[in-house]
Design a protein around this motif. Structure first.
Motif, PDB file in Angstrom:
ATOM      1  N   THR A 239      -0.446   6.704  -0.589  1.00  0.00           N
ATOM      2  CA  THR A 239      -1.021   6.176  -1.825  1.00  0.00           C
ATOM      3  C   THR A 239      -0.893   4.658  -1.873  1.00  0.00           C
ATOM      4  O   THR A 239      -1.821   3.954  -2.283  1.00  0.00           O
ATOM      5  CB  THR A 239      -0.346   6.819  -3.048  1.00  0.00           C
ATOM      6  OG1 THR A 239      -0.440   8.248  -2.931  1.00  0.00           O
ATOM      7  CG2 THR A 239      -1.026   6.400  -4.337  1.00  0.00           C
ATOM      8  N   LEU A 240       0.239   4.135  -1.412  1.00  0.00           N
ATOM      9  CA  LEU A 240       0.439   2.682  -1.424  1.00  0.00           C
ATOM     10  C   LEU A 240      -0.494   1.950  -0.464  1.00  0.00           C
ATOM     11  O   LEU A 240      -0.893   0.815  -0.738  1.00  0.00           O
ATOM     12  CB  LEU A 240       1.892   2.343  -1.100  1.00  0.00           C
ATOM     13  CG  LEU A 240       2.900   2.632  -2.208  1.00  0.00           C
ATOM     14  CD1 LEU A 240       4.314   2.378  -1.716  1.00  0.00           C
ATOM     15  CD2 LEU A 240       2.611   1.827  -3.457  1.00  0.00           C
ATOM     16  N   VAL A 241      -0.847   2.564   0.649  1.00  0.00           N
ATOM     17  CA  VAL A 241      -1.810   1.930   1.554  1.00  0.00           C
ATOM     18  C   VAL A 241      -3.131   1.713   0.816  1.00  0.00           C
ATOM     19  O   VAL A 241      -3.728   0.633   0.878  1.00  0.00           O
ATOM     20  CB  VAL A 241      -2.031   2.764   2.831  1.00  0.00           C
ATOM     21  CG1 VAL A 241      -3.251   2.265   3.614  1.00  0.00           C
ATOM     22  CG2 VAL A 241      -0.795   2.715   3.715  1.00  0.00           C
ATOM     23  N   GLY A 242      -3.589   2.730   0.101  1.00  0.00           N
ATOM     24  CA  GLY A 242      -4.821   2.592  -0.674  1.00  0.00           C
ATOM     25  C   GLY A 242      -4.697   1.540  -1.754  1.00  0.00           C
ATOM     26  O   GLY A 242      -5.601   0.721  -1.962  1.00  0.00           O
TER      27      GLY A 242
ATOM     28  N   SER B 265       8.359   2.355   6.409  1.00  0.00           N
ATOM     29  CA  SER B 265       6.989   2.113   5.954  1.00  0.00           C
ATOM     30  C   SER B 265       6.897   2.222   4.441  1.00  0.00           C
ATOM     31  O   SER B 265       6.166   1.464   3.803  1.00  0.00           O
ATOM     32  CB  SER B 265       5.996   3.066   6.639  1.00  0.00           C
ATOM     33  OG  SER B 265       6.034   4.376   6.095  1.00  0.00           O
ATOM     34  N   VAL B 266       7.651   3.135   3.845  1.00  0.00           N
ATOM     35  CA  VAL B 266       7.662   3.272   2.384  1.00  0.00           C
ATOM     36  C   VAL B 266       8.273   2.011   1.761  1.00  0.00           C
ATOM     37  O   VAL B 266       7.731   1.473   0.780  1.00  0.00           O
ATOM     38  CB  VAL B 266       8.425   4.544   1.947  1.00  0.00           C
ATOM     39  CG1 VAL B 266       8.544   4.609   0.430  1.00  0.00           C
ATOM     40  CG2 VAL B 266       7.735   5.795   2.474  1.00  0.00           C
ATOM     41  N   VAL B 267       9.360   1.518   2.329  1.00  0.00           N
ATOM     42  CA  VAL B 267       9.994   0.293   1.829  1.00  0.00           C
ATOM     43  C   VAL B 267       9.021  -0.881   1.933  1.00  0.00           C
ATOM     44  O   VAL B 267       8.802  -1.616   0.962  1.00  0.00           O
ATOM     45  CB  VAL B 267      11.294  -0.025   2.609  1.00  0.00           C
ATOM     46  CG1 VAL B 267      11.852  -1.384   2.205  1.00  0.00           C
ATOM     47  CG2 VAL B 267      12.329   1.070   2.402  1.00  0.00           C
ATOM     48  N   ALA B 268       8.426  -1.063   3.102  1.00  0.00           N
ATOM     49  CA  ALA B 268       7.525  -2.196   3.322  1.00  0.00           C
ATOM     50  C   ALA B 268       6.304  -2.116   2.414  1.00  0.00           C
ATOM     51  O   ALA B 268       5.935  -3.108   1.765  1.00  0.00           O
ATOM     52  CB  ALA B 268       7.092  -2.244   4.785  1.00  0.00           C
ATOM     53  N   LEU B 269       5.666  -0.957   2.351  1.00  0.00           N
ATOM     54  CA  LEU B 269       4.468  -0.829   1.514  1.00  0.00           C
ATOM     55  C   LEU B 269       4.793  -1.008   0.036  1.00  0.00           C
ATOM     56  O   LEU B 269       4.005  -1.597  -0.711  1.00  0.00           O
ATOM     57  CB  LEU B 269       3.781   0.513   1.774  1.00  0.00           C
ATOM     58  CG  LEU B 269       3.099   0.612   3.139  1.00  0.00           C
ATOM     59  CD1 LEU B 269       2.790   2.063   3.487  1.00  0.00           C
ATOM     60  CD2 LEU B 269       1.834  -0.239   3.168  1.00  0.00           C
TER      61      LEU B 269
ATOM     62  N   VAL C 221       3.031  -3.985  -2.218  1.00  0.00           N
ATOM     63  CA  VAL C 221       2.350  -3.771  -3.504  1.00  0.00           C
ATOM     64  C   VAL C 221       3.080  -4.530  -4.617  1.00  0.00           C
ATOM     65  O   VAL C 221       2.451  -5.204  -5.432  1.00  0.00           O
ATOM     66  CB  VAL C 221       2.238  -2.266  -3.834  1.00  0.00           C
ATOM     67  CG1 VAL C 221       1.808  -2.037  -5.279  1.00  0.00           C
ATOM     68  CG2 VAL C 221       1.255  -1.596  -2.879  1.00  0.00           C
ATOM     69  N   ALA C 222       4.394  -4.444  -4.653  1.00  0.00           N
ATOM     70  CA  ALA C 222       5.169  -5.089  -5.718  1.00  0.00           C
ATOM     71  C   ALA C 222       4.933  -6.593  -5.761  1.00  0.00           C
ATOM     72  O   ALA C 222       4.829  -7.177  -6.841  1.00  0.00           O
ATOM     73  CB  ALA C 222       6.654  -4.798  -5.537  1.00  0.00           C
TER      74      ALA C 222
ATOM     75  N   ALA D 284       8.862   2.518  -5.368  1.00  0.00           N
ATOM     76  CA  ALA D 284       8.565   3.098  -4.055  1.00  0.00           C
ATOM     77  C   ALA D 284       9.488   2.522  -2.986  1.00  0.00           C
ATOM     78  O   ALA D 284       9.985   3.248  -2.126  1.00  0.00           O
ATOM     79  CB  ALA D 284       7.107   2.846  -3.682  1.00  0.00           C
ATOM     80  N   GLY D 285       9.707   1.212  -3.034  1.00  0.00           N
ATOM     81  CA  GLY D 285      10.625   0.596  -2.077  1.00  0.00           C
ATOM     82  C   GLY D 285      12.026   1.170  -2.183  1.00  0.00           C
ATOM     83  O   GLY D 285      12.691   1.417  -1.175  1.00  0.00           O
ATOM     84  N   LEU D 286      12.463   1.423  -3.419  1.00  0.00           N
ATOM     85  CA  LEU D 286      13.785   2.033  -3.619  1.00  0.00           C
ATOM     86  C   LEU D 286      13.824   3.459  -3.080  1.00  0.00           C
ATOM     87  O   LEU D 286      14.815   3.875  -2.477  1.00  0.00           O
ATOM     88  CB  LEU D 286      14.165   2.001  -5.102  1.00  0.00           C
ATOM     89  CG  LEU D 286      14.409   0.603  -5.684  1.00  0.00           C
ATOM     90  CD1 LEU D 286      14.623   0.684  -7.193  1.00  0.00           C
ATOM     91  CD2 LEU D 286      15.585  -0.079  -4.994  1.00  0.00           C
TER      92      LEU D 286
END
Length: 191
Positions: free
Chosen positions: A48-51, A96-100, A104-105, A179-181
């Motif tokens: 979802t964050l990629v989008g 990847s979740v942390v980075a994305l 976004v943030a 999401a990063g957390l």
């Protein structure tokens, strides 16, 4: 248009906090593939964050990054199905979740091709995780998880497009931080 961030929040809450990677051989049907990206926070949030990030960046990134994600994810799936062994897939997915989330943030901007390379690298690991779960390349399963991934990318893109207003931008930034957390918790094995 406020429904999109709410939908993403609901999906995040409904997702299992565990990794979305069941035991080898459990996924072989269209239904199993379709459900897979929704079965764990790592895939659900990252896709979802990629989008979202691609829509926030606009221009060619809006289409190129989600398309790159889909193609690289399929490449990772095929590599794993062909027997490519990688020992750090779970850590790479969590990173990847942390980075994305951070991208976004902070509305992190980068050249379109560098962003495509980052998204492609992340997607390869996500696809590899899908590929380790099946004994062979099973077309219905691949169609299922590709369809679900495309839908999540689209939800993220709509959220990112809506996030251009000041109020929505704040919500998206908060979602990116959260999401990063989540990614850090996954990386630490807490979630």
């Amino acid at each position: 248009m406020r429904i999109v961030p709410s939908y993403v929040a609901v999906l995040s809450v409904l997702a299992s906090p565990a990794f979305a990677h069941p035991a080898l051989g459990t996924g072989s049907s269209f239904d199993a593939g379709l459900v897979h990206p929704f079965s764990g926070a790592d895939h659900l949030v990252a896709i979802t964050l990629v989008g979202t990030w691609s829509a926030l960046m606009g221009g060619p990134a809006r289409a190129l990054w989600p398309l790159t994600f889909l193609i690289a994810m399929l490449g990772g799936f095929l590599a794993a199905s062909a027997g490519l062994q990688m020992g750090f897939v779970e850590a790479a997915i969590s990173l990847s979740v942390v980075a994305l989330g951070a991208f976004v943030a902070f509305e992190f901007r980068m050249p379109v091709m560098l962003g495509a390379a980052a998204v492609g690298l992340f997607a390869f690991f996500h696809g590899h995780a899908h590929g380790t779960e099946t004994a062979a390349v099973l077309v219905p399963y691949v169609i299922g998880f590709t369809t679900a991934t495309g839908a999540l990318l689209l939800v993220g893109m709509v959220a990112g497009h809506c996030g251009r207003s000041a109020a929505m931008k704040g919500l998206l930034r908060a979602a990116g931080v959260c999401a990063g957390l989540v990614g850090l918790l996954l990386l630490g094995g807490v979630a």
